[in-house]
Design an enzyme around this catalytic site. Structure first.
Site, PDB file in Angstrom:
ATOM      1  N   GLY A 135      39.056  39.112   2.580  1.00  0.00           N
ATOM      2  CA  GLY A 135      40.253  38.364   2.952  1.00  0.00           C
ATOM      3  C   GLY A 135      39.910  36.926   3.260  1.00  0.00           C
ATOM      4  N   GLY A 137      41.496  33.944   5.391  1.00  0.00           N
ATOM      5  CA  GLY A 137      42.592  33.762   6.347  1.00  0.00           C
ATOM      6  C   GLY A 137      42.560  32.393   6.977  1.00  0.00           C
ATOM      7  N   THR A 138      43.303  32.289   8.059  1.00  0.00           N
ATOM      8  CA  THR A 138      43.447  31.018   8.752  1.00  0.00           C
ATOM      9  C   THR A 138      42.106  30.493   9.255  1.00  0.00           C
ATOM     10  OG1 THR A 138      45.387  32.114   9.622  1.00  0.00           O
ATOM     11  CG2 THR A 138      44.947  29.916  10.448  1.00  0.00           C
ATOM     12  N   PHE A 139      41.308  31.401   9.796  1.00  0.00           N
ATOM     13  CA  PHE A 139      40.098  30.966  10.491  1.00  0.00           C
ATOM     14  C   PHE A 139      38.871  30.900   9.596  1.00  0.00           C
ATOM     15  CE2 PHE A 139      42.958  32.448  13.706  1.00  0.00           C
ATOM     16  CZ  PHE A 139      42.802  31.519  14.716  1.00  0.00           C
ATOM     17  N   GLY A 140      38.983  31.489   8.428  1.00  0.00           N
ATOM     18  CA  GLY A 140      37.826  31.504   7.543  1.00  0.00           C
ATOM     19  C   GLY A 140      37.953  32.621   6.539  1.00  0.00           C
ATOM     20  N   GLN A 141      36.798  33.216   6.216  1.00  0.00           N
ATOM     21  CA  GLN A 141      36.805  34.254   5.185  1.00  0.00           C
ATOM     22  C   GLN A 141      36.157  35.508   5.747  1.00  0.00           C
ATOM     23  OE1 GLN A 141      35.218  32.036   1.479  1.00  0.00           O
ATOM     24  NE2 GLN A 141      34.290  31.080   3.260  1.00  0.00           N
ATOM     25  N   LYS A 157      32.949  37.884   9.190  1.00  0.00           N
ATOM     26  CA  LYS A 157      33.953  36.810   9.211  1.00  0.00           C
ATOM     27  C   LYS A 157      33.185  35.491   9.312  1.00  0.00           C
ATOM     28  CE  LYS A 157      38.294  36.022  11.757  1.00  0.00           C
ATOM     29  NZ  LYS A 157      39.211  36.725  12.662  1.00  0.00           N
ATOM     30  N   ASP A 255      48.778  38.238  17.777  1.00  0.00           N
ATOM     31  CA  ASP A 255      49.017  38.255  16.326  1.00  0.00           C
ATOM     32  C   ASP A 255      49.019  39.684  15.795  1.00  0.00           C
ATOM     33  OD1 ASP A 255      49.581  37.261  13.840  1.00  0.00           O
ATOM     34  OD2 ASP A 255      47.508  36.751  13.340  1.00  0.00           O
TER      35      ASP A 255
HETATM   36  N1  LIG Z   1      36.343  44.946   9.908  1.00  0.00           N
HETATM   37  C1  LIG Z   1      36.973  44.769   8.743  1.00  0.00           C
HETATM   38  N2  LIG Z   1      36.855  45.666   7.758  1.00  0.00           N
HETATM   39  C2  LIG Z   1      37.501  45.496   6.568  1.00  0.00           C
HETATM   40  N3  LIG Z   1      38.300  44.448   6.291  1.00  0.00           N
HETATM   41  C3  LIG Z   1      38.454  43.506   7.237  1.00  0.00           C
HETATM   42  C4  LIG Z   1      37.802  43.605   8.502  1.00  0.00           C
HETATM   43  N4  LIG Z   1      38.154  42.537   9.243  1.00  0.00           N
HETATM   44  C5  LIG Z   1      38.988  41.809   8.467  1.00  0.00           C
HETATM   45  N5  LIG Z   1      39.181  42.379   7.273  1.00  0.00           N
HETATM   46  C6  LIG Z   1      40.056  41.895   6.187  1.00  0.00           C
HETATM   47  O1  LIG Z   1      40.120  40.483   6.232  1.00  0.00           O
HETATM   48  C7  LIG Z   1      41.459  40.047   6.509  1.00  0.00           C
HETATM   49  C8  LIG Z   1      41.420  38.824   7.387  1.00  0.00           C
HETATM   50  O2  LIG Z   1      40.781  39.160   8.609  1.00  0.00           O
HETATM   51  P1  LIG Z   1      41.192  38.475   9.979  1.00  0.00           P
HETATM   52  O3  LIG Z   1      42.648  38.760  10.220  1.00  0.00           O
HETATM   53  O4  LIG Z   1      40.244  38.886  11.058  1.00  0.00           O
HETATM   54  O5  LIG Z   1      40.953  36.949   9.616  1.00  0.00           O
HETATM   55  P2  LIG Z   1      41.858  35.704   9.935  1.00  0.00           P
HETATM   56  O6  LIG Z   1      41.158  34.512   9.382  1.00  0.00           O
HETATM   57  O7  LIG Z   1      42.163  35.674  11.373  1.00  0.00           O
HETATM   58  O8  LIG Z   1      43.142  36.063   9.086  1.00  0.00           O
HETATM   59  P3  LIG Z   1      44.655  35.670   9.363  1.00  0.00           P
HETATM   60  O9  LIG Z   1      44.732  34.207   9.182  1.00  0.00           O
HETATM   61  O10 LIG Z   1      45.407  36.440   8.311  1.00  0.00           O
HETATM   62  O11 LIG Z   1      45.002  36.112  10.748  1.00  0.00           O
HETATM   63  C9  LIG Z   1      42.147  41.263   7.150  1.00  0.00           C
HETATM   64  O12 LIG Z   1      43.543  41.286   6.944  1.00  0.00           O
HETATM   65  C10 LIG Z   1      41.471  42.416   6.437  1.00  0.00           C
HETATM   66  O13 LIG Z   1      42.095  42.665   5.199  1.00  0.00           O
END
Ligand SMILES: Nc1ncnc2c1ncn2[C@@H]1O[C@H](COP(=O)(O)OP(=O)(O)OP(=O)(O)O)[C@@H](O)[C@H]1O
Length: 516
Positions: A135, A137-141, A157, A255
């Site tokens: 994924g 997302g906002t904070f990274g990958q 992450k 969130d």
């Molecule tokens: N422990 C994990 N196991 C499998 N997939 C994961 C895990 N953690 C995160 N992911 C995948 O990565 C995506 C993004 O993770 P996360 O929400 O922690 O990041 P984010 O940068 O905060 O994203 P967002 O901006 O969507 O809130 C999750 O929706 C999920 O699909």
């Protein structure tokens, strides 16, 4: 059916308010456990020489074709020397154009990830080999990585290389370590486990246990038609368990949404979920940001700019429970005004006058009539000195129409929706008694969660005793127990008596409760 999952991003605290949707790569095979069926990474000459070839070994036909290929080349040409770094890179990050950080980061300050890149915790010399993207997302990958030390997959992450994201990620690390170590040391409460964290090339990397699909993915797989009630109950129970622990720790997730609830590998063939992404979380009483929660799951008090507590997670939880059942977001508003209008229409009622009087954003959405607003029929004859602005009034004020999204189900009240939603083909009149009771229990359960008044909204512990969760017979509207402040130690709290079940609660997590 039209995709309704857009606009699902968390607002996220400034300055990293989201702009793009999470990228959900196909990662069916990423569910933990697939590695167990695959041959071990060790014990094979090819894999020992090159981690690049490890992935090949999972697919039998490809594996046979390429088996011992390095040795074959060596036999043909003694000069042949396999060098990992000469392989073409398979980039996972988009864009993959180097811009910052000596060419390691792209224009968005994301580390450019590619297959077989090693992320190394220099302190422990632990290496994580990148395999695929889970994924962005906002904070990274988030990347699926192979942990050579434990011979297992983990999710890493990789936080964007910017101070604001780094600071917030440090918060995620500290809150999650507290939750994992102090409040859930035995991993019983459906909160993701953080395994490691370390800096790598100016990026903070956080390693998590590898989990499976998120609940939004699960709903999509089911053509957005919702889950069977037994799964809604099981998942709700487990999310509530996590929320009880979070509230006990004084942590607001900020969130909660289906994308942040991931399916766990099956234990004894039982379905399970865990809450992830504490990247927007904060401590109760130390709230800093007002622009939080993903729009569909945003609570009325956050929309209105009113001080918030852990109760905002219970609102989001209510939206999630309904979505799990009907398959579609409950309040998929295209703007905050649209979300609030839908809430008022579907739930009935509106935020209480004292909240509206004190909230910062009331005038964005409501008209003050000076005295008790007469004949507010749309809201059950509710007597209030406020009423929500009409679309025309918003347009006249802002010189543009408010954004209004599509309705994916018939307009009307939530209880009618639960009973009449087409995919469920339920009709209160001809439902078998047991199913009717389940639906009534679900409607009653939702009533206490999507409650406009945060002070009246049920706490996770109160909700956990509802018959919908305990599975007891539903005999009429649930009256929650009055709750003492949760003892913030997560353990060893006493239970005066254990009314109405709650037997599924893990030992030591039931604070004192008593009936009115
Ligand atoms: N422990 C994990 N196991 C499998 N997939 C994961 C895990 N953690 C995160 N992911 C995948 O990565 C995506 C993004 O993770 P996360 O929400 O922690 O990041 P984010 O940068 O905060 O994203 P967002 O901006 O969507 O809130 C999750 O929706 C999920 O699909």
């Amino acid at each position: 059916m039209e995709e309704t999952g857009r606009e699902r991003k968390a607002a996220g605290p400034p300055p990293w308010a989201p702009t793009k949707s999470t990228v959900f790569r196909s990662y069916a095979a990423a569910v933990v456990g697939d590695r167990a069926e695959a041959p071990s990474a060790r014990g094979n000459g090819v894999a020992a020489r090159s981690s690049n070839l490890r992935a090949v070994r999972k697919r039998p036909i490809v594996a046979r074709l390429t088996r011992d290929i390095v040795q074959t080349f060596e036999k043909c040409n003694p000069e042949f020397n396999y060098v990992d770094s000469l392989n073409p890179k398979h980039f996972l990050t988009t864009p993959a154009v180097p811009v910052h950080n000596d060419g390691l980061d792209n224009a968005n300050s994301d580390l450019i990830l590619y297959v077989n890149l090693e992320l190394v915790n220099k302190k422990s010399d632990r290496r994580y080999i990148v395999e695929e993207m889970l994924g962005q997302g906002t904070f990274g990958q988030v990347a699926k990585c192979w942990d050579a030390e434990t011979n297992s997959y983990v999710a890493v992450k990789v936080i964007k290389n910017q101070p604001a994201f780094y600071q917030q990620a440090i918060m995620e690390v500290s809150l999650l370590s507290m939750l994992n170590d102090k409040f859930d040391p035995d991993d019983q409460h459906h909160i993701v486990r953080m395994l490691d964290f370390f800096p790598w090339k100016n990026h903070l990397c956080i390693t998590f246990e590898m989990l499976g699909h998120n609940l939004y993915e699960l709903l999509k797989k089911n053509n957005l038609r919702g889950l069977q009630l037994q799964f809604v109950r099981t998942f709700s129970r487990q999310i509530l368990d996590a929320l009880i622990v979070m509230k006990g720790a004084g942590i607001i997730h900020c969130d909660l949404k289906p994308e942040n609830i991931l399916i766990t590998p099956k234990v004894n063939s039982a379905a399970g979920v865990k809450v992830i992404d504490f990247g927007s979380a904060c401590m109760e009483g130390k709230t800093i940001y007002s622009y939080i929660q993903s729009r569909y799951y945003r609570s009325p008090e956050v929309l209105l700019g009113y001080p918030y507590t852990t109760a905002i997670d219970m609102w989001s939880f209510g939206c999630i429970v309904a979505e799990l059942y009907i398959g579609l977001p409950l309040f998929p508003g295209a703007s905050e005004y649209d979300v609030l209008s839908r809430m008022i229409e579907m739930v009935g009622g509106q935020p209480p006058d004292d909240l509206l009087r004190e909230a910062k954003n009331t005038r964005k959405f409501f008209k003050h009539a000076g005295s008790i607003y007469p004949g507010n029929e749309a809201h059950d004859g509710l007597r209030s000195s406020y009423r929500i602005l009409t679309e025309d009034e918003v347009e006249a004020r802002d010189s543009k129409k408010p954004k209004i999204g599509k309705w994916y189900f018939p307009r009307g009240r939530l209880d009618r929706l639960i009973f009449s939603y087409p995919w469920k083909n339920l009709n209160e009149g001809n439902l078998p008694e047991a199913e009717k009771e389940d639906c009534l229990a679900l409607v009653d359960f939702l009533r206490g969660l999507v409650e406009f008044d945060p002070n009246k909204r049920w706490s996770p512990l109160q909700a956990s005793y509802h018959p919908f969760i305990t599975g007891e017979a539903f005999t009429g509207p649930y009256e929650p127990f009055r709750e003492t402040p949760v003892i913030p130690v997560g353990r060893a709290a006493t239970v005066d008596h254990n009314p109405g079940g709650g037997h599924w609660l893990a030992a030591g997590l039931s604070p004192q409760v008593w009936k009115h």
